[in-house]
Design an enzyme around this catalytic site. Structure first.
Site, PDB file in Angstrom:
ATOM      1  N   GLN A   1      -5.166  -1.420  10.031  1.00 29.94           N
ATOM      2  CA  GLN A   1      -4.776  -2.716   9.457  1.00 29.94           C
ATOM      3  C   GLN A   1      -5.241  -3.847  10.390  1.00 29.94           C
ATOM      4  O   GLN A   1      -4.884  -3.865  11.561  1.00 29.94           O
ATOM      5  CB  GLN A   1      -3.248  -2.775   9.291  1.00 29.94           C
ATOM      6  CG  GLN A   1      -2.743  -4.033   8.624  1.00 29.94           C
ATOM      7  CD  GLN A   1      -3.121  -4.110   7.143  1.00 29.94           C
ATOM      8  OE1 GLN A   1      -3.071  -3.118   6.434  1.00 29.94           O
ATOM      9  NE2 GLN A   1      -3.513  -5.291   6.695  1.00 29.94           N
TER      10      GLN A   1
ATOM     11  N   ASP B   1     -11.593   2.298   3.790  1.00 33.74           N
ATOM     12  CA  ASP B   1     -11.767   0.841   3.731  1.00 33.74           C
ATOM     13  C   ASP B   1     -13.251   0.468   3.723  1.00 33.74           C
ATOM     14  O   ASP B   1     -13.596  -0.688   3.492  1.00 33.74           O
ATOM     15  CB  ASP B   1     -11.084   0.190   4.956  1.00 33.74           C
ATOM     16  CG  ASP B   1      -9.901  -0.688   4.532  1.00 33.74           C
ATOM     17  OD1 ASP B   1      -9.776  -0.950   3.334  1.00 33.74           O
ATOM     18  OD2 ASP B   1      -9.125  -1.109   5.411  1.00 33.74           O
TER      19      ASP B   1
ATOM     20  N   LYS C   1       0.837  -1.217   0.000  1.00 36.04           N
ATOM     21  CA  LYS C   1       0.000   0.000   0.000  1.00 36.04           C
ATOM     22  C   LYS C   1       0.865   1.257   0.000  1.00 36.04           C
ATOM     23  O   LYS C   1       0.583   2.220  -0.717  1.00 36.04           O
ATOM     24  CB  LYS C   1      -0.923  -0.004   1.230  1.00 36.04           C
ATOM     25  CG  LYS C   1      -2.024  -1.074   1.145  1.00 36.04           C
ATOM     26  CD  LYS C   1      -2.707  -1.301   2.485  1.00 36.04           C
ATOM     27  CE  LYS C   1      -3.663  -2.494   2.408  1.00 36.04           C
ATOM     28  NZ  LYS C   1      -4.212  -2.863   3.719  1.00 36.04           N
TER      29      LYS C   1
END
Length: 852
Positions: A100, A125, A56
């Site tokens: 995460q 997300d 990422k």
């Protein structure tokens, strides 16, 4: 059956990344200095998480997104993780933010709580409950779809015919068998993985674009209050009550403060931490404006009202980032003769009762610190007079568990005395004597006790009359709390460290040998810093129209410099940014408050002012032109309520001199003519015309008392123009000049005196302070504010006078010498009928009544 068609994520994601890269570079061209920001918060150190995060970060870098990786250790607790989530939510440079998963912590952490703490507009997300709910409702305009399903959808949309080669089978599906059965298939790696990352980047860029639509970079996103103007104008307290203030936490967020930088004191006031200054240190400052006035008259000029009206106009009407920085009023006069002081009419700081009463307790902290010093002085003299050197030393450096040890502050005293020893047992008798005895000369004590109440009977008192003090009486006095040097220190300090230093330098008396005795010698300066640690944080409030105000420090304007704090101005200048404005007010007329603002406050802060706003009224100019005296409680004489151009023109001399005074410092001057309904247009026009002819950049009529910001719109526009004009700020005198010369320069240039005369006491003090090493301090003139001369009866521009200097005193900690011209009252009294007759609390509503 034909094998499945391969959907190649690598190819499609590369196309998407290329498109995003172009979008980002366009954004950067359109808004110089802007970069989309992505933050990744990780807990622990899982290999798979590290791998995904690296992919990422690499993708973000390639596209031009600024990615930040915050990695917390496995020992992180839920509350620590949530603290990081809050600060990333509030960080305006972060537009996309992901946690995460999984959270690899040795402590129990509720993943749902952490994920749902992300603000929906940054949830790139798409994992918060709000995002899921919007998705389920089909409300796709401002929600983010989770990256993996979104990647799949994109891949299906972009189905292409290219044949991939060189793949490894590492996915969850038996690839070769499934390919024979399925219609479409994605390889692993190179299928959905790259698409998920591309979608994360796409959502971040999308979020940054939404941010730019809503926020203009450098512009606050702030809600202003609409005023409901009434005629006639109601009382100040009624207006203050009619307007519901925004929760102060909301205002703090609107102006770009982080929640960790704000300490709330209820719903309407907060303290701002100095860490905000550290965070914003690279942000360029805004424009710096000082509001001052002509020589005051009993008719009032409305400086505070103009300060607030001007910021309301700049903010709520011209949509500029703007801050007002004002002094905190003393509580004493609120119950005495003056009543409240928060501006007035439709230009005020609210809530008025909070502003005028305890606020957040800064003045109480000053009172406690000041009186600790006073108690220390008398106690020390008492103990020295009743003990031998040895007994005194043994008590000052007691044996604890058989060990004697100097405290840090005592070691510093030894060093100042030139005694380079740290073991108490090694001092000679002479060293013990010099260390233990301050030998204060009671005749030289300049430190008084203070109280924030108008109490005339404390102006001269005798202390030490109880038998326990063994006849050690002396004559002393109380001043009002805001006259304490500690208040001036608070106003001039630049940091906690600097405040500690200034508090330790405060000189309270001289020894019988003529050496200065400081709070550091008394051993009390560290304790003072502890008492003042919260007072150093500026207090955040708001105006009637919802613009921010710092209320911080309120030193006297005669024996001190009469300006709010440097720290508040500094934080405000950073928060408004390079296009914004900070408007502060200097006490009394331009010959006193403004002169000290430049020569003392700006000298210490290093800040350069852009504009002086000089407030005048037609009626005050008439008084300076020789109009009749005004008696409180009686109707105004006709001269003040009927047109009289001749009186206005004669009184203009005072405004002309104050314009000249401001221009001496090289700063453009805008004259604000505060209009009253009895002023004629011809009178108002005459003042404006004469002001412009005599060097004002502009002169405008203002009606902000009756109309709020709208009534100061012309003033705000003139200030904007003046802030662009060239200026060459300069100080009036060099600190290295002898004390007498510095006083003479101020008297001749600012007041228009022919010369000065130092009376014997002043002459003696000038020599003493120079010998003690304080001759290089700036000068803070303690003179009547009611005339340019030393005679309060002389209005207009007196000439042909010699300014008599009765005495000179030193505020060494604050950092100035103050020559006394005439006598200065430092403790107000109560009149026959004080304001407190009208003040009461409604027990039902808990509303304060009677505060003007």
């Amino acid at each position: 059956m034909a094998p499945a068609e391969i959907l190649n994520g690598k190819v499609v994601s590369a196309q998407i990344r290329e498109r995003l890269k172009n979008q980002v570079s366009q954004m950067k061209e359109q808004v110089p200095g802007f970069t989309p920001g992505l933050a990744i918060l990780q807990v622990g150190d899982r290999d798979d998480s590290n791998l995904y995060i690296n992919v990422k970060l690499k993708a973000a870098e390639e596209i031009g997104i600024k990615a930040t990786h915050i990695k917390l250790p496995r020992t992180a607790t839920e509350s620590e993780v949530l603290k990081y989530v809050t600060s990333l939510n509030e960080d305006l440079t972060v537009h996309g933010f992901i946690v995460q998963l999984p959270l690899d912590s040795e402590n129990p952490i509720n993943t749902e709580v952490v994920v749902n703490a992300i603000v929906p507009e940054k949830d790139v997300d798409g994992l918060t409950s709000i995002s899921a709910g919007k998705l389920a409702r089909g409300d796709l305009n401002d929600c983010f779809i989770p990256c993996t399903p979104k990647g799949c959808l994109e891949l299906i949309k972009e189905t292409d015919d290219t044949k991939p080669n060189g793949k490894k089978v590492v996915g969850d599906v038996a690839y070769s068998e499934a390919r024979e059965r399925a219609g479409f298939i994605t390889p692993v790696p190179g299928g959905v993985g790259p698409m998920t990352v591309a979608m994360l980047m796409q959502s971040t860029v999308e979020s940054a674009a939404r941010f730019l639509e809503k926020f203009k970079p450098g512009k606050w996103r702030i809600q202003y209050n609409n005023l409901n103007l009434k005629v006639p104008v109601p009382s100040d307290i009624d207006i203050s009550r009619s307007c519901k203030p925004k929760p102060i936490g909301s205002l703090a967020r609107e102006i770009g403060l982080l929640s960790e930088e704000v300490e709330l004191y209820g719903e309407t006031k907060a303290k701002v931490l100095l860490s905000a200054l550290e965070r914003l240190k690279h942000q360029p400052d805004g424009k710096y404006v000082v509001v001052t006035g002509i020589t005051p008259t009993p008719l009032g000029e409305g400086k505070s009202t103009t300060t607030i009206g001007l910021v309301q106009a700049l903010g709520a009407h011209l949509f500029q980032n703007v801050f007002a920085c004002v002094r905190q009023p003393s509580q004493g006069p609120t119950f005495g003769i003056k009543g409240g002081a928060a501006g007035g009419g439709y230009s005020q700081v609210i809530p008025m009762e909070e502003f005028n009463l305890h606020l957040t307790g800064d003045i109480h902290a000053i009172t406690a610190a000041n009186n600790l010093v006073a108690a220390a002085i008398d106690a020390r003299m008492f103990h020295e007079q009743t003990q031998t050197d040895k007994a005194l030393f043994n008590r000052l450096v007691p044996s604890v568990n058989g060990v004697r040890k100097f405290s840090d502050i005592q070691i510093r005293r030894l060093q100042r005395l030139g005694i380079e020893k740290t073991d108490p047992t090694t001092l000679t008798d002479d060293e013990i004597n010099r260390f233990a005895r301050l030998d204060i000369d009671p005749e030289t004590i300049t430190w008084q006790r203070v109280l924030d109440t108008n109490d005339r009977f404390l102006r001269k008192i005798t202390i030490g009359q109880a038998p326990t003090e063994k006849g050690h009486t002396r004559t002393a006095q109380f001043d009002i709390s805001v006259a304490s040097e500690i208040m001036a220190v608070l106003a001039l300090t630049s940091s906690l460290e600097d405040m500690r230093e200034r508090l330790s330098r405060m000189v309270v008396a001289s020894s019988k040998k003529g050496e200065p005795i400081s709070t550091e010698d008394l051993g009390v300066s560290g304790a003072l810093t502890v008492l003042m640690k919260d007072a150093i944080k500026p207090n955040l409030m708001q105006t009637l129209e919802g613009t921010p105000v710092f209320v911080h420090a309120g030193p006297f304007a005669n024996i001190a410099h009469g300006n709010s704090s440097i720290i508040a101005d500094r934080i405000a200048l950073k928060l408004v940014g390079p296009e914004g404005f900070v408007v502060t007010e200097a006490g009394f007329g331009a010959d006193i408050g403004m002169e000290k603002f430049f020569n003392i406050k700006c000298r210490y802060s290093g800040l350069r002012p852009h504009v002086v706003v000089l407030v005048a009224t037609v009626r005050a100019l008439k008084m300076h032109g020789g109009g009749p005296t005004v008696t409180a409680g009686l109707p105004l004489p006709k001269a003040y309520t009927e047109e009289n151009l001749e009186l206005v023109e004669k009184g203009f001399s005072n405004l002309r001199k104050q314009i000249e005074n401001a221009r001496m410092f090289g700063v453009p001057v805008v004259v604000a003519v505060n209009a009253f309904k009895t002023d004629s247009e011809a009178e108002l026009d005459l003042v404006s015309r004469l002001a412009k002819e005599h060097g004002a950049f502009d002169a405008v009529k203002c009606t902000h008392w009756a109309e709020g910001g709208k009534g100061a719109l012309a003033l705000a526009q003139a200030v904007q123009r003046a802030s662009q004009a060239p200026s060459s700020f300069q100080l009036l005198y060099d600190l290295k000049l002898p004390v007498e010369d510095k006083i003479r320069i101020i008297a001749q240039k600012i007041y228009g005196a022919d010369d000065i005369e130092l009376l014997p006491e002043a002459q003696h003090k000038a020599e003493v302070y120079t010998k003690q090493g304080f001759g290089d301090l700036p000068i803070c003139m303690a003179k009547t504010h009611l005339s340019l001369s030393h005679n309060p009866e002389q209005k207009g521009v007196p000439t042909g006078f010699v300014l008599p200097i009765r005495d000179i005193r030193a505020s060494v900690g604050a950092g100035f010498l103050y020559p006394l011209v005439g006598t200065m009252s430092t403790m107000p009294g109560l009149p026959t009928r004080p304001c407190f007759y009208d003040i009461d609390l409604d027990p039902e509503t808990e509303q304060v009544n009677g505060l003007f």
